[in-house]
Design an enzyme around this catalytic site. Structure first.
Site: not given
Ligand code: V07
Length: 257
Positions: A37, A54, A148
């Site tokens: 968050d 983000h 992991l």
């Molecule tokens: C997102 C970055 C981290 C903070 C929270 C919101 C924004 C990595 C992924 C991701 C998801 C699936 C995957 C590989 C990477 C991601 C979203 C948002 C929607 F297989 N960060 N991140 N997906 N944020």
């Protein structure tokens, strides 16, 4: 005898002043789950658009994956997108839906090199095709990895997961695969997204909120919680180790004495 590791800052220098405690590697939690968050707030404070938060949050995911790998954490579950997040402005949602591919284009080779297995839980059927494709490809390419388990909760909601499990179970009772008398907690768990892995030992939430917000509702029955005011983009190896150190001081009783 236990192996101890000193704390390091981002420049890999041992931290002497603030954190003198160490982490006992044998008592590192198997499964750590994180509610990441504060990305929007981090950006606002810098006069940047929310999406910049983000993007930085995405970089922090990989930094924490490296630490988790180093500490031999077995499962890391990251709450990337909740079923409530669709209520955000369309431009922000569109950007968030591009992050999985952005992350994987940049870091999948390193994850493969580290023997990390990528997995995604949540209601995936409604995700944009470009997001699904990137995620499926990463899961396929890492399916035999034994290091992991990096688990992203994408369009995940705990209540949604439970309702989905109930519906499937009702179907199985109707078609005779399951008898009502055989329904137990253990059987029910087989219908959840997380049927392949243990419950989270430790749930971390950043940015000062102290709620579960529909994350891993069933699975968090006996989890330890750790909250910090640190915003996700400011979360470092040191912050994670602070959480682990606190975890290691707690006595886990699972409701017994
Ligand atoms: C997102 C970055 C981290 C903070 C929270 C919101 C924004 C990595 C992924 C991701 C998801 C699936 C995957 C590989 C990477 C991601 C979203 C948002 C929607 F297989 N960060 N991140 N997906 N944020």
């Amino acid at each position: 005898m236990s192996i101890r590791m000193p704390f390091f800052n981002n420049r890999h220098e041992p931290i002497k002043e603030t954190l003198t405690e160490e982490i006992v590697l044998e008592k590192v939690p198997e499964h750590v789950a994180i509610i990441m968050d504060g990305n929007g707030r981090w950006a606002n404070r810098r006069g940047l658009p929310r999406i910049a938060g983000h993007k930085e949050g995405m970089e922090v995911v990989q930094r924490i994956v490296r630490v988790a790998d180093k500490l031999k954490i077995k499962i890391l579950t990251m709450y990337a997108f909740s079923t409530e997040n669709w209520k955000r402005p369309k431009a922000e949602v569109d950007y968030l839906m591009r992050l999985p591919k952005m992350f994987l284009d940049k870091y999948l080779p390193e994850l493969i090199e580290k023997n990390v297995k990528v997995n995604v839980i949540g209601e995936l059927s409604v995700l944009p095709p470009h997001t699904l494709q990137a995620v499926h490809q990463a899961m396929e390419k890492t399916k035999d990895n034994t290091g992991l388990l990096l688990n992203f909760a994408l369009n995940y909601g705990g209540r949604n997961e439970i309702v989905k499990a109930v519906k499937q179970m009702v179907d199985d009772v109707a078609n005779g695969k399951v008898a009502k008398e055989d329904i137990t907690e253990e059987l029910f768990e087989q219908y959840l997204y997380t049927h392949n892995f243990c419950d989270p030992d430790l749930i971390i939430r950043t940015s000062g909120e102290k709620r579960i917000s529909n994350f891993l509702l069933w699975q968090s029955a006996y989890s330890e919680f750790w909250f910090t005011d640190v915003l996700w983009p400011d979360f470092t190896e040191e912050t994670l180790k602070e959480a682990l150190q606190d975890y290691q001081t707690r006595i886990r009783r699972f409701g017994g004495v």
